[in-house]
Design an enzyme around this catalytic site. Sequence first.
Site, mmCIF file in Angstrom:
data_model
loop_
_atom_site.group_PDB
_atom_site.id
_atom_site.type_symbol
_atom_site.label_atom_id
_atom_site.label_comp_id
_atom_site.label_asym_id
_atom_site.label_seq_id
_atom_site.Cartn_x
_atom_site.Cartn_y
_atom_site.Cartn_z
ATOM 1 N N ASP A 88 61.580 116.096 85.350
ATOM 2 C CA ASP A 88 60.920 117.034 86.259
ATOM 3 C C ASP A 88 61.875 118.174 86.581
ATOM 4 O OD1 ASP A 88 62.406 114.951 87.665
ATOM 5 O OD2 ASP A 88 61.742 115.911 89.515
ATOM 6 N N GLU A 152 62.853 113.266 90.340
ATOM 7 C CA GLU A 152 64.178 113.410 90.954
ATOM 8 C C GLU A 152 64.219 114.545 91.962
ATOM 9 O OE1 GLU A 152 68.216 114.845 91.636
ATOM 10 O OE2 GLU A 152 66.600 115.931 90.623
#
Length: 467
Positions: A88, A152
């Site tokens: 991400d 994250e």
Amino acid sequence: MYKEKISRYIDAHRKEMLEDIGALCRINSVKGSYRIGKPYGEGCSEALRTALHIAECYGFSINNYDNYVGTVDMNDKEAQLDILAHLDVVPAGDGWTVTEPFEPVVKDGKIYGRGTADDKGPAIAALYAMRAVNELGIPMKKNVRLILGTDEECGSSDITHYYSVEKEAPMTFSPDASFPVINIEKGRIGGNFTAEFEPSDRLPKMVSFHSGTKTNVVPGAAEALFEGLDGDETETLAKSMEEELGIRFTVSSEDGCLKIAAVGENGHAMAPWKGKNALTGLLSLIERLPLAECGQTKAVRALNRLMPHGDWYGEALGIKMSDEESGELTLAFSMLDISEKSLEGEFDSRCPICATKENTIDVIREKMEADGISFNTEEMKPPHHVPADSDFVKTLLSAYEKYSGRKGECIAIGGGTYVHNLKNGVAFGAALPETENHMHGPDEFAVVDELTMSAKIFAQVIVDLCC
């Protein structure tokens, strides 16, 4: 052992590695809205699917954990090493000049694009390290698993999901920072406090105060409204304090009140001295205004005494401390709202290894309550520490030294990484410490030579720990 073979392999596959990084970085994997089977939206799911497909094409066994996390295994032997990376990314933002955020391009020895440094580039470097060891036929005694997360940047709920069903490997590193080894991450106190007082009609008085946007950001702006203050005298005082405080003040009229606006400079709470705290600067000015005595004024003076401007180490709160390995405790007074009958504020403290609930939380509560302020935080996020003399850390540093030609050392940071909650996890790579790769900003890039060096280092670590 195997250094020459590893180096030749990675150099020979450098172009292919960049193509795989490019394929991932063309995917906009900013966290999106939940969809059935796609907890972080379409982009994160697509990035995970693409990365796992790349790994499977190179002969690795893959697994998808409900589109939260994907894994890539070298073999089915006993677990030894996990490499924890994420796919991400933060939003693209404005100001890109070299290329568009999701159109990666290689230029002047760098690969530009959102995610090239954080963390798709390093994730692929780790995959190529595994591929090198595998295709060179180096015999393995234990397993290496590449864990690819997808949340994250927004709280790491992906990893919580993963470790609810899987055990930690004996050793874990995350290539989501910089070299050499980050083995200490300070603890954190997100302090919240409140106070109530009787409204007062006595003049001059403060009507309201506001500063701060996020707990972990040193506030660069603050403003307060007053009744009954002389504008000229206030402006004279404010101007006289600007140099002393490093804050600019503007005095104006607003809705029949006198408004004081303070302008400083934002910064990250883990290094509060790098910003200019407009909140504490304005409180310092208010301390010298001729305000009438009342509960609000008393509370403001207490805050100014407990967390004064320029006190970055919690000395006035009684929590100043340090240790040789992790350094000083730091504190940033970051958010405050005051009305005529109450206040609420927050601070962000990064705490060294020696910090405990007893010498931080309990001390703060006693100090604040003595001034009629309720401290509402019960626990601190504990520090994270993997000993520098462990075989794991020494192996990482040895591989770093072998391929970089630099002295390896351990580093303590005030921020947290992907491995903060893992017993034997450290951050390791994938950029040299002096590289400013615009992570989270426009024109994010990774240095191609550093990515290829990282792949070689990671491969050597795999050999040294698992063969």
